[in-house]
Write an enzyme that holds these catalytic residues in place. Sequence first.
Site, PDB file in Angstrom:
ATOM      1  CD  GLU A  36      -2.990  -1.024   2.263  1.00 39.63           C
ATOM      2  OE1 GLU A  36      -2.844  -0.177   3.166  1.00 39.63           O
ATOM      3  OE2 GLU A  36      -3.913  -1.854   2.254  1.00 39.63           O
ATOM      4  CE  LYS A 183      -4.828   3.680 -35.036  1.00 34.84           C
ATOM      5  NZ  LYS A 183      -4.073   4.202 -33.901  1.00 34.84           N
TER       6      LYS A 183
HETATM    7  C1  R5P Z   1      -5.122   5.654 -30.754  1.00 34.48           C
HETATM    8  O1  R5P Z   1      -6.159   6.002 -31.281  1.00 34.48           O
HETATM    9  C2  R5P Z   1      -4.068   6.608 -30.318  1.00 34.48           C
HETATM   10  O2  R5P Z   1      -4.298   7.869 -30.831  1.00 34.48           O
HETATM   11  C3  R5P Z   1      -2.710   6.127 -30.723  1.00 34.48           C
HETATM   12  O3  R5P Z   1      -2.666   6.098 -32.149  1.00 34.48           O
HETATM   13  C4  R5P Z   1      -2.423   4.777 -30.188  1.00 34.48           C
HETATM   14  O4  R5P Z   1      -2.787   4.714 -28.841  1.00 34.48           O
HETATM   15  C5  R5P Z   1      -0.979   4.426 -30.343  1.00 34.48           C
HETATM   16  O5  R5P Z   1      -0.767   3.144 -29.826  1.00 34.48           O
HETATM   17  P1  R5P Z   1       0.363   2.226 -30.427  1.00 34.48           P
HETATM   18  O6  R5P Z   1       1.659   2.966 -30.346  1.00 34.48           O
HETATM   19  O7  R5P Z   1       0.355   1.018 -29.535  1.00 34.48           O
HETATM   20  O8  R5P Z   1      -0.036   1.886 -31.820  1.00 34.48           O
END
Ligand code: R5P
Length: 287
Positions: A36, A183
């Site tokens: 804790e 994306k």
């Molecule tokens: C997602 O929508 C965020 O804007 C970032 O694109 C995402 O969190 C990036 O995460 P990673 O580096 O694991 O792809």
Amino acid sequence: MYVVAAPERAQLAQDVAQRIDADLLTYETKTFPDGERFVRIDASIEGAAVLLADARPNERVIDTLIACDSAREAGADTIHLAVPYLSYARQDTAFEPGEGVSARAVNRALGTGADTLATVDVHAAHVLEYFPGPAVSEQAAPELATALDERGLELVLAPDRGARELAASIGDRLGVPHDYLEKTRRSSTEVEMAPKALDVTGRTVAIVDDIIATGGTMATASEHLLEQGAAVVLVAATHGLFVAGADKRLEDAGVEEILVTDAIPTERSSVSCADALARGLQRTTAG
Ligand code: R5P
């Protein structure tokens, strides 16, 4: 007014304190044998206090909750949270039935101890509505744009629709065009970019986002652009978590340079988020 912070964030807290004409006060923490946490502010506070709350998962979230209580014990009648990185914001909705909305749970909990919240580039604006009091998110776009200046940028890209505003703001400040990629997330580490006709041949491109976590998003976007003929790809983000081998992934993808702020302090943090936090505090402490 005091800006109260854990010793590990004293430099950022000092920088913020200077900007809002406050004094710095650091608190003590320790861990009991059972795991804790303990927080003590060894001073008297009159009136309002700013709590620079490093709310990275998981221990520091607990520290923040206890620090709110500690600040009240020390005499604060109002607590303004300044949160460089608001964690748990990415689970901002129940994507499948029965999933807990972490953003709601954490922000409600923070709101039991604090009156206002100022953060930087929160993952999604609607997350702030889960905090019961006034809550604002300031873009680190001015600071990232300054850091990206003099790199000969010819295009600023968001890797997804969520980062379009950030890309637009940085592009406009630098006087270069901006656009975004499409994306689709396949898993917590894998994403896909839909083909998009962009003229990147021979150009120096910056991809900007709120977070680099596993680096999957930035690496996939960078590979995509380099395959399309981009000459140089830089990546910049407000929050650099760099988990699960992100550094290697970005290096393997051919990224030329990585710029992140100190909202999450790492050896890569080269851009201060103090101005952005101070801008947020100027809004939350005004009323
Ligand atoms: C997602 O929508 C965020 O804007 C970032 O694109 C995402 O969190 C990036 O995460 P990673 O580096 O694991 O792809």
